[in-house]
Every structure is written in structure tokens, then in C-alpha cells.
Scaffold this motif. Structure first.
Motif, PDB file in Angstrom:
ATOM      1  N   VAL A  18      16.733  31.156 -40.423  1.00 10.12           N
ATOM      2  CA  VAL A  18      17.361  32.340 -39.676  1.00 10.12           C
ATOM      3  C   VAL A  18      17.388  33.629 -40.614  1.00 10.12           C
ATOM      4  O   VAL A  18      17.870  34.041 -41.675  1.00 10.12           O
ATOM      5  CB  VAL A  18      19.060  31.677 -39.713  1.00 10.12           C
ATOM      6  N   ASN A  19      16.394  34.252 -39.955  1.00  9.17           N
ATOM      7  CA  ASN A  19      16.004  35.628 -40.610  1.00  9.17           C
ATOM      8  C   ASN A  19      15.727  36.721 -39.653  1.00  9.17           C
ATOM      9  O   ASN A  19      15.723  36.327 -38.276  1.00  9.17           O
ATOM     10  CB  ASN A  19      15.002  35.575 -41.717  1.00  9.17           C
ATOM     11  N   VAL A  20      15.553  37.688 -39.826  1.00  2.00           N
ATOM     12  CA  VAL A  20      14.956  39.086 -38.932  1.00  2.00           C
ATOM     13  C   VAL A  20      13.821  38.494 -38.113  1.00  2.00           C
ATOM     14  O   VAL A  20      13.686  38.755 -36.716  1.00  2.00           O
ATOM     15  CB  VAL A  20      14.785  40.217 -39.629  1.00  2.00           C
ATOM     16  N   GLY A  46      12.841  35.476 -37.375  1.00  2.12           N
ATOM     17  CA  GLY A  46      12.962  34.449 -36.460  1.00  2.12           C
ATOM     18  C   GLY A  46      13.785  35.058 -35.320  1.00  2.12           C
ATOM     19  O   GLY A  46      13.551  34.649 -34.043  1.00  2.12           O
ATOM     20  N   LEU A  47      14.794  35.928 -35.396  1.00  2.00           N
ATOM     21  CA  LEU A  47      15.538  36.577 -34.403  1.00  2.00           C
ATOM     22  C   LEU A  47      14.467  37.399 -33.321  1.00  2.00           C
ATOM     23  O   LEU A  47      14.334  37.332 -32.236  1.00  2.00           O
ATOM     24  CB  LEU A  47      16.664  37.549 -34.720  1.00  2.00           C
ATOM     25  N   LEU A  48      13.393  38.263 -34.136  1.00  2.00           N
ATOM     26  CA  LEU A  48      12.499  38.928 -33.104  1.00  2.00           C
ATOM     27  C   LEU A  48      11.666  37.958 -32.293  1.00  2.00           C
ATOM     28  O   LEU A  48      11.362  38.331 -31.247  1.00  2.00           O
ATOM     29  CB  LEU A  48      11.800  39.887 -34.149  1.00  2.00           C
ATOM     30  N   TRP A  49      11.191  37.001 -32.901  1.00  2.00           N
ATOM     31  CA  TRP A  49      10.470  35.673 -32.271  1.00  2.00           C
ATOM     32  C   TRP A  49      11.364  35.430 -31.068  1.00  2.00           C
ATOM     33  O   TRP A  49      10.948  34.874 -30.070  1.00  2.00           O
ATOM     34  CB  TRP A  49      10.022  34.843 -32.932  1.00  2.00           C
ATOM     35  N   LEU A  50      12.768  35.219 -31.237  1.00  2.00           N
ATOM     36  CA  LEU A  50      13.426  34.426 -30.350  1.00  2.00           C
ATOM     37  C   LEU A  50      13.712  35.432 -29.202  1.00  2.00           C
ATOM     38  O   LEU A  50      13.499  34.956 -27.725  1.00  2.00           O
ATOM     39  CB  LEU A  50      14.938  34.171 -30.941  1.00  2.00           C
ATOM     40  N   LEU A  51      13.950  36.749 -29.546  1.00  2.00           N
ATOM     41  CA  LEU A  51      13.979  37.640 -28.371  1.00  2.00           C
ATOM     42  C   LEU A  51      12.511  37.670 -27.555  1.00  2.00           C
ATOM     43  O   LEU A  51      12.648  38.117 -26.397  1.00  2.00           O
ATOM     44  CB  LEU A  51      14.074  39.131 -29.005  1.00  2.00           C
ATOM     45  N   LEU A  52      11.456  37.669 -28.268  1.00  2.00           N
ATOM     46  CA  LEU A  52      10.191  37.487 -27.666  1.00  2.00           C
ATOM     47  C   LEU A  52      10.107  36.236 -26.739  1.00  2.00           C
ATOM     48  O   LEU A  52       9.508  36.472 -25.673  1.00  2.00           O
ATOM     49  CB  LEU A  52       8.996  37.672 -28.366  1.00  2.00           C
ATOM     50  N   VAL A  53      10.611  35.201 -27.146  1.00  2.00           N
ATOM     51  CA  VAL A  53      10.655  34.112 -26.227  1.00  2.00           C
ATOM     52  C   VAL A  53      11.471  34.309 -24.915  1.00  2.00           C
ATOM     53  O   VAL A  53      11.008  33.840 -23.864  1.00  2.00           O
ATOM     54  CB  VAL A  53      11.385  32.921 -26.992  1.00  2.00           C
ATOM     55  N   ILE A  54      12.758  35.064 -25.197  1.00  2.00           N
ATOM     56  CA  ILE A  54      13.807  35.203 -24.229  1.00  2.00           C
ATOM     57  C   ILE A  54      12.956  36.240 -23.078  1.00  2.00           C
ATOM     58  O   ILE A  54      13.276  36.037 -21.579  1.00  2.00           O
ATOM     59  CB  ILE A  54      14.831  35.974 -24.583  1.00  2.00           C
TER      60      ILE A  54
END
Length: 425
Positions: free
Chosen positions: A151-153, A155-163
Motif C-alpha cells: 500500500v503505497n503511492v 500501488g495507488l497509481l497502478w490501481l488508478l490505471l487499472v480502473i
């Protein structure tokens, strides 16, 4: 099989739907080859499906009502569960999840709803599978062990890219299918309203959060259930508000909601000392359209006229339908000169409105649309809404008496007297 409504759709649409579905099956099979399923993945799959089905049962009545009210591509909440399955398990389990959830939706929520057709259900499930496969492909490109590993920045950016990947793929497929299947190719129809897309983004964010919790602390998934249920109900409330305030045939404001909003606009104009213009628009000889082509074709003409008026006016102008073939428009901060100019543009566009055929494919031979428009402005035409509307209505009858297909404005010094409605016949 020949009774399926799918075969009544345009050939290009049928070809597109079947091609996408066949490619999806092939892609799912290919992605599942040589991939063993671990015990942990089976447990995650079972837990997600169980929670998803229970949640769907709790919100079943809400979903049925939402589906009945949907006018743009319907957005359900299955991505809350398909996204984490795609990120945490194998493609085969993700496909199984989509099949179970959409099968449950059909049997328990959408069955016997006219707008819910089997071929649409199958294509919706197909787009979900393709979108999830694309999202998983992007997640697999993430550094280290993937976007859920820490859980870091990053990981957040990759989750946003997935969305974003899921959204783009899903939207493109649905928009392409609608463009091939329907005459209405407006942006709202193809990709939904801004509010609809906000619901989709919120659902995907909850799905990503569910994936993080399942990978980190599975029991915390319980915390997303209440927000999900509240989101589901809040979307229904918004749809009910929309249905209560708009005219079902044209999508314009209905008479009650238009008058309420117009009263507020007039009060604002009085406070700030600004002008305000009202247009009464009545289609000429519309009864003849219904008699010659049928009421369904008449409704098609009304929708086309409503779309034309929306193209001319500003976003914050109030367009309403007062019943039959009569429309009313209120333009804040608009004087009589400007209002008359815009009325002339509306009159010209209705006159040149291109409607080649009915929704059933029958030609509109001899169709010549026109409208008579009356214009009145505050404060010259009156101090309250009823007076201004009466003045605009009288001007509209004057336009009909003068030969129809034209605009008449109420001049400050000589507002016409009340005319008999028979002049509009």
C-alpha cells in the motif's frame, strides 16, 4: 433461436455482438490455459461470489426499479466483485464470477423487464469479461508483485490505471454496439451521462478497495457493504427524481417542474433587475403527423424537435413540454431582441429537421415540419410568470393566424389580446 430479438437488430450490430462474444470466449480459454488454480484463489472466488450474491439479493428490488428507469446504458454494481476476482484469481475464475453474477441478475432482477433482453445481458457480461482481462493485463505490468503487494503511492497509481483501463475498454465496446444498433448516436446515449459515469467510477473504486482488503485483511471487506448499499439506493433516488421531473417522451422538463424552476428564475430576475424571455413553441398541423404515420412516429418527431431545441439554447435555459405538441422555453438574462433571434433559429431548424424514416423503417414521405413561436420578455410583458406565458401564448396564436412557420414577439406597447385556442388547430 429465430425468435430472439437479436435477429431483428441491424446486421452490422448482430455481427459486432457475435464477433466480440466469440473472441471473448476464445480469449478467456486462451488466458486460462496452463494456469493452475490454487486453494487460496478458490477460497477468494467462493467468498466473493457468496458475498456478491447475498448483496444482490438484499438490493434486488432496488436493482429491478433502477433497470426499469434506465434510459442510458444501465450501470450495475457487478464490477465491485468482478474486479477483485480478476486481480486476485485466475481468468477462468473471473469468467465464472461474471457468469454467476449476470445469471443471478437475469433470474432474480431483470427477468420479464422489457428493456432487459437476453442478448444485451450476454453482451454486457462479455464486455465485463474483456474489461477485466484488460485490467488484469495492466495490473500484471506493475513493478514488484503487482499493485496489491504494497500500500503505497506506486500501488495507488497502478490501481488508478487499472480502473481507467477497465472504464475505457468497457465504454468503447458498449458505445460501438449502440452506435451500430440505434439511430440515436448522441454522446449521452452512447456513453451515458456524467452522473452515470460517476457511478461507474465509484463502483470501480469500491471494487479496487475490495481487492486491496481481500489481499490484506479479508474480514474488512464487510466495511464496504453498507457504502455499496447506500450508493445503490442513492442512484435509484436520483433516477426517481429524474423520472418525476422530466417528460418521458422527450426528456425535457415536464409542465410541473418547468413552472417551479421558471418561478425561481423569475424571482431571481426581479432581485437582480435582469431581463428574462419566454418562448411558446407549437408544432403546426401535428395532428396530421399522428394520423398519417402513427403515434409512435409522432413521438419520434417530438423527440427530434426536443433535441433540436436543446442544441440551440444554453445549458441553463429551461426547456419543457406542456403536453401534445406544445413546448415552452425560458431564457434567463435574455432580452426580447435576443429571444426573438433564438426563436427564429429554432423555427428554421425545425423546418429543416432531417427525419428520413420512422423507427420501424417506414419512410416519412411528404413530412414537412414547421412551428409557430411566440416570444415575450420580462418585465415588458408582465410582472408574474402567468402574465408572461399568456403574452407569449397570444403571440404564438398570432404567428399561426399570420400563416404559421414563423415567430411573433410581444412588443412592449402592444401586447395582443387573448385569442381562442381553436386558432392552433
Amino acid at each position: 433461436m429465430t425468435r430472439w430479438t437479436l435477429w431483428a437488430r441491424p446486421r452490422k450490430a448482430v455481427a459486432f455482438l457475435l464477433t466480440v462474444e466469440l473472441l471473448t470466449v476464445a480469449g478467456a480459454v486462451w488466458a486460462s490455459l496452463n494456469q493452475s488454480i490454487t486453494r487460496r484463489e478458490l477460497i477468494i472466488f467462493g467468498a466473493i461470489v457468496t458475498i456478491a450474491v447475498v448483496t444482490a439479493e438484499v438490493g434486488r428490488r432496488v436493482e429491478r426499479m433502477r433497470r426499469r428507469l434506465a434510459e442510458t446504458p444501465h450501470i450495475n454494481l457487478t464490477s465491485v466483485w468482478t474486479v477483485p476476482t480478476a486481480l486476485l484469481t485466475t481468468p477462468s475464475l473471473m469468467v465464472a464470477t461474471a457468469m454467476i453474477l449476470y445469471g443471478h441478475l437475469w433470474l432474480r432482477s431483470w427477468y420479464r423487464i422489457n428493456a432487459a433482453r437476453p442478448y444485451r445481458l450476454m453482451f454486457s457480461g462479455t464486455t465485463v469479461v474483456i474489461s477485466c482481462l484488460a485490467a488484469r493485463a495492466v495490473a500484471d505490468l506493475a513493478p514488484a508483485e503487482g499493485p496489491l503487494a504494497d500500500v503505497n503511492v506506486t500501488g495507488l497509481l497502478w490501481l488508478l490505471l487499472v480502473i481507467v483501463t477497465y472504464t475505457v475498454v468497457n465504454s468503447v465496446l458498449i458505445a460501438a454496439a449502440l452506435a451500430l444498433d440505434e439511430d440515436d448516436r448522441s454522446l449521452t446515449r452512447l456513453v451515458g451521462t456524467w452522473q452515470d459515469n460517476n457511478v461507474e467510477f465509484a463502483t470501480l473504486c469500491i471494487g479496487a478497495l475490495t481487492a486491496v482488503l481481500m489481499a490484506w485483511r479479508p474480514w474488512l471487506v464487510a466495511l464496504v457493504l453498507l457504502p455499496l448499499y447506500v450508493l445503490h439506493r442513492s442512484v435509484l433516488v436520483r433516477q426517481l427524481e429524474h423520472a418525476a421531473t422530466t417528460d418521458g417522451k422527450t426528456g425535457l422538463l415536464n409542465a410541473t417542474s418547468w413552472q417551479a424552476l421558471a418561478t425561481n428564475e423569475l424571482a431571481r430576475a426581479k432581485r437582480h433587475g435582469t431581463a428574462l424571455c419566454v418562448l411558446m413553441v407549437d408544432l403546426d398541423h401535428f395532428k396530421w403527423v399522428n394520423e398519417r404515420y402513427g403515434h409512435q412516429a409522432g413521438d419520434q418527431v417530438l423527440r427530434a424537435v426536443a433535441d433540436t431545441m436543446r442544441e440551440v439554447v444554453r445549458d441553463y435555459d429551461l426547456c419543457g413540454r406542456f403536453g401534445g405538441e406544445e413546448f415552452v422555453i425560458l431564457m434567463p438574462e435574455t432580452d426580447l431582441t435576443r429571444g426573438t433571434e433564438l426563436a427564429g433559429r429554432i423555427c428554421a431548424q425545425i423546418r429543416n429537421l432531417p427525419i428520413a424514416e420512422t423507427t420501424d423503417g417506414a419512410p416519412f414521405d411528404g413530412l414537412a415540419l414547421s412551428a409557430s413561436i411566440g416570444v415575450a420578455a420580462y418585465p415588458d410583458a408582465g410582472e408574474d410568470l402567468e402574465e408572461i406565458m399568456l403574452a407569449a401564448d397570444n403571440a404564438m396564436f398570432a404567428a399561426k393566424d399570420a400563416g404559421r412557420d414563423q415567430v411573433r414577439a410581444v412588443m412592449p406597447s402592444r401586447a395582443p389580446e387573448r385569442r381562442s385556442p381553436s386558432a392552433a388547430e
